[in-house]
Design a protein around this motif. Structure first.
Motif, mmCIF file in Angstrom:
data_model
loop_
_atom_site.group_PDB
_atom_site.id
_atom_site.type_symbol
_atom_site.label_atom_id
_atom_site.label_comp_id
_atom_site.label_asym_id
_atom_site.label_seq_id
_atom_site.Cartn_x
_atom_site.Cartn_y
_atom_site.Cartn_z
ATOM 1 N N VAL A 86 0.943 -1.307 0.116
ATOM 2 C CA VAL A 86 0.199 -0.181 0.198
ATOM 3 C C VAL A 86 0.798 1.208 -0.022
ATOM 4 C CG1 VAL A 86 -1.821 1.391 1.289
ATOM 5 C CG2 VAL A 86 -1.900 -1.096 1.121
ATOM 6 N N GLY A 87 0.626 2.250 -0.877
ATOM 7 C CA GLY A 87 1.569 3.530 -0.992
ATOM 8 C C GLY A 87 0.870 4.581 -0.191
ATOM 9 N N VAL A 88 1.322 5.736 -0.271
ATOM 10 C CA VAL A 88 0.699 6.968 0.274
ATOM 11 C C VAL A 88 -0.822 7.196 -0.462
ATOM 12 C CG1 VAL A 88 1.064 9.540 0.432
ATOM 13 C CG2 VAL A 88 3.143 7.999 0.382
ATOM 14 N N GLY A 89 -1.473 7.250 0.632
ATOM 15 C CA GLY A 89 -2.757 7.524 0.391
ATOM 16 C C GLY A 89 -3.536 6.405 0.132
ATOM 17 N N GLU A 90 -3.148 5.283 0.117
ATOM 18 C CA GLU A 90 -4.015 4.133 -0.189
ATOM 19 C C GLU A 90 -4.474 3.134 0.781
ATOM 20 O OE1 GLU A 90 -1.774 1.932 -3.013
ATOM 21 O OE2 GLU A 90 -1.100 3.416 -4.001
ATOM 22 N N ALA A 91 -4.797 3.840 2.087
ATOM 23 C CA ALA A 91 -5.548 2.958 3.133
ATOM 24 C C ALA A 91 -6.870 2.839 2.841
ATOM 25 C CB ALA A 91 -5.177 3.868 4.624
ATOM 26 N N SER A 92 -7.478 1.884 3.599
ATOM 27 C CA SER A 92 -8.855 1.593 3.296
ATOM 28 C C SER A 92 -9.562 2.823 3.972
ATOM 29 C CB SER A 92 -9.560 0.120 4.122
ATOM 30 O OG SER A 92 -9.137 0.529 5.471
ATOM 31 N N THR A 93 -10.893 2.977 3.218
ATOM 32 C CA THR A 93 -11.688 4.216 3.697
ATOM 33 C C THR A 93 -11.864 4.071 4.949
ATOM 34 O OG1 THR A 93 -12.600 4.223 1.513
ATOM 35 C CG2 THR A 93 -13.824 5.382 3.203
ATOM 36 N N SER A 94 -12.435 2.649 5.692
ATOM 37 C CA SER A 94 -12.956 2.834 7.087
ATOM 38 C C SER A 94 -11.693 2.996 8.066
ATOM 39 C CB SER A 94 -13.495 1.431 7.301
ATOM 40 O OG SER A 94 -12.207 0.512 7.218
ATOM 41 N N ARG A 95 -10.571 2.784 7.859
ATOM 42 C CA ARG A 95 -9.373 2.849 8.525
ATOM 43 C C ARG A 95 -8.819 4.454 8.295
ATOM 44 N NH1 ARG A 95 -4.622 -0.780 8.705
ATOM 45 N NH2 ARG A 95 -4.479 -0.175 10.698
ATOM 46 N N ALA A 96 -9.046 4.998 7.212
ATOM 47 C CA ALA A 96 -8.495 6.384 7.012
ATOM 48 C C ALA A 96 -9.579 7.289 7.907
ATOM 49 C CB ALA A 96 -8.514 6.693 5.694
ATOM 50 N N ALA A 97 -10.671 6.997 7.983
ATOM 51 C CA ALA A 97 -11.753 8.004 8.397
ATOM 52 C C ALA A 97 -11.436 7.954 10.097
ATOM 53 C CB ALA A 97 -13.155 7.464 8.340
ATOM 54 N N GLU A 98 -10.919 6.991 10.705
ATOM 55 C CA GLU A 98 -10.619 6.814 12.142
ATOM 56 C C GLU A 98 -9.816 8.008 12.624
ATOM 57 O OE1 GLU A 98 -9.426 3.175 13.168
ATOM 58 O OE2 GLU A 98 -11.139 2.271 12.608
ATOM 59 N N PRO A 99 -8.696 8.073 12.192
ATOM 60 C CA PRO A 99 -7.945 9.446 12.924
ATOM 61 C C PRO A 99 -8.322 10.577 12.112
ATOM 62 C CG PRO A 99 -6.616 8.141 11.033
ATOM 63 C CD PRO A 99 -7.980 7.629 11.353
ATOM 64 N N ARG A 100 -8.769 10.678 11.226
ATOM 65 C CA ARG A 100 -9.578 12.060 10.516
ATOM 66 C C ARG A 100 -10.501 12.543 11.569
ATOM 67 N NH1 ARG A 100 -11.244 13.488 4.623
ATOM 68 N NH2 ARG A 100 -11.301 15.764 4.912
ATOM 69 N N THR A 101 -11.664 11.410 11.961
ATOM 70 C CA THR A 101 -12.777 11.786 12.837
ATOM 71 C C THR A 101 -12.117 12.387 13.995
ATOM 72 O OG1 THR A 101 -14.229 10.421 11.566
ATOM 73 C CG2 THR A 101 -14.760 11.189 13.713
ATOM 74 N N ALA A 102 -11.305 11.642 14.724
ATOM 75 C CA ALA A 102 -10.689 11.679 16.134
ATOM 76 C C ALA A 102 -9.906 12.953 16.125
ATOM 77 C CB ALA A 102 -10.039 10.370 16.674
ATOM 78 N N ILE A 103 -9.145 13.276 15.199
ATOM 79 C CA ILE A 103 -8.286 14.501 15.307
ATOM 80 C C ILE A 103 -9.375 15.938 15.009
ATOM 81 C CG2 ILE A 103 -6.495 15.852 13.954
ATOM 82 C CD1 ILE A 103 -5.157 13.069 13.468
ATOM 83 N N GLY A 104 -9.967 15.611 13.999
ATOM 84 C CA GLY A 104 -11.189 16.718 13.807
ATOM 85 C C GLY A 104 -11.910 17.130 15.070
ATOM 86 N N GLY A 105 -12.520 16.013 15.688
ATOM 87 C CA GLY A 105 -13.030 16.144 17.014
ATOM 88 C C GLY A 105 -12.365 16.705 17.922
ATOM 89 N N ILE A 106 -11.134 16.558 18.030
ATOM 90 C CA ILE A 106 -10.280 17.186 19.237
ATOM 91 C C ILE A 106 -9.883 18.648 18.775
ATOM 92 C CG2 ILE A 106 -7.776 17.033 19.993
ATOM 93 C CD1 ILE A 106 -7.816 13.973 19.813
ATOM 94 N N MET A 107 -9.680 18.890 17.525
ATOM 95 C CA MET A 107 -9.363 20.228 16.888
ATOM 96 C C MET A 107 -10.686 21.006 17.210
ATOM 97 S SD MET A 107 -5.984 20.759 16.469
ATOM 98 C CE MET A 107 -6.071 22.091 15.251
ATOM 99 N N HIS A 108 -11.755 20.802 16.779
ATOM 100 C CA HIS A 108 -12.983 21.284 16.821
ATOM 101 C C HIS A 108 -13.426 21.676 18.382
ATOM 102 C CE1 HIS A 108 -13.710 21.537 12.794
ATOM 103 N NE2 HIS A 108 -13.635 20.325 12.773
ATOM 104 N N ALA A 109 -13.209 20.728 19.133
ATOM 105 C CA ALA A 109 -13.393 20.854 20.615
ATOM 106 C C ALA A 109 -12.614 21.930 21.292
ATOM 107 C CB ALA A 109 -13.374 19.655 21.230
ATOM 108 N N ALA A 110 -11.408 21.955 20.912
ATOM 109 C CA ALA A 110 -10.368 22.752 21.566
ATOM 110 C C ALA A 110 -10.591 24.329 21.117
ATOM 111 C CB ALA A 110 -9.006 22.335 21.009
ATOM 112 N N ILE A 111 -10.857 24.156 19.647
ATOM 113 C CA ILE A 111 -11.244 25.537 19.041
ATOM 114 C C ILE A 111 -12.509 26.210 20.040
ATOM 115 C CG2 ILE A 111 -12.112 26.735 17.000
ATOM 116 C CD1 ILE A 111 -10.200 25.162 15.597
ATOM 117 N N ALA A 112 -13.594 25.423 20.099
ATOM 118 C CA ALA A 112 -14.888 25.772 20.664
ATOM 119 C C ALA A 112 -14.478 26.283 22.053
ATOM 120 C CB ALA A 112 -15.601 24.545 20.599
ATOM 121 N N ASP A 113 -13.456 25.548 22.885
ATOM 122 C CA ASP A 113 -13.080 25.837 24.126
ATOM 123 C C ASP A 113 -12.193 27.057 24.233
ATOM 124 O OD1 ASP A 113 -14.842 24.065 25.345
ATOM 125 O OD2 ASP A 113 -13.293 22.435 25.425
#
Length: 153
Positions: free
Chosen positions: A1-28
């Motif tokens: 698997v090369g750059v950007g070739e991870a499965s959709t379900s696995r790729a969404a996990e860090p994106r969702t978690a990091i996005g949630g952390i960033m949005h919460a910190a900005i809101a706070d």
């Protein structure tokens, strides 16, 4: 698997978690915005996925959105991330000691009452210096000007 070739379900996990952390910190109001880059390493150390995402704005009062290629003034982070780490590696290797005088390594520094300042004092912010200078407004654009400023404080 090369750059950007991870499965959709696995790729969404860090994106969702990091996005949630960033949005919460900005809101706070921890910070107004930022840029995060993340990825996954394969078994052989290869990058499987890398993303850079921008969040929020440059200031709390601004409507200017942060972009994925935005540049930030990291200010004091350089001391803890790079300088302190590098100095402690040198201490560990026996190249210098925390109680050595700064002037022994940077003779130009040891003027104007700074003759007895130690490396430890600089790293622990206990040398008696002002906490912050607005370097962007001081016109320190040459080595000579920076050295002149350091000698004057």
């Amino acid at each position: 698997v090369g750059v950007g070739e991870a499965s959709t379900s696995r790729a969404a996990e860090p994106r969702t978690a990091i996005g949630g952390i960033m949005h919460a910190a900005i809101a706070d109001r921890v910070f107004p915005g930022g840029v995060v880059t993340y990825g996954r390493l394969g078994r052989k150390g290869e990058v499987l996925l890398e993303r850079t995402e921008a969040f929020g704005t440059f200031t709390f009062e601004s409507n200017v959105p942060v972009q994925s290629d935005s540049i930030f003034d990291l200010a004091s982070l350089t001391k803890v991330v790079a300088t302190a780490t590098s100095v402690l590696v040198l201490v560990d290797r026996g190249v210098l000691r925390l109680d050595d005088l700064v002037r022994d390594y940077l003779p130009e520094f040891g003027t104007g009452g700074k003759e007895h300042v130690t490396i430890r004092q600089l790293l622990t912010h206990s040398a008696g210096y002002k906490a912050w200078y607005n370097f962007n407004s001081l016109g320190l654009d040459t080595k000579e000007r920076v050295l002149g400023f350091v000698q004057s404080v």
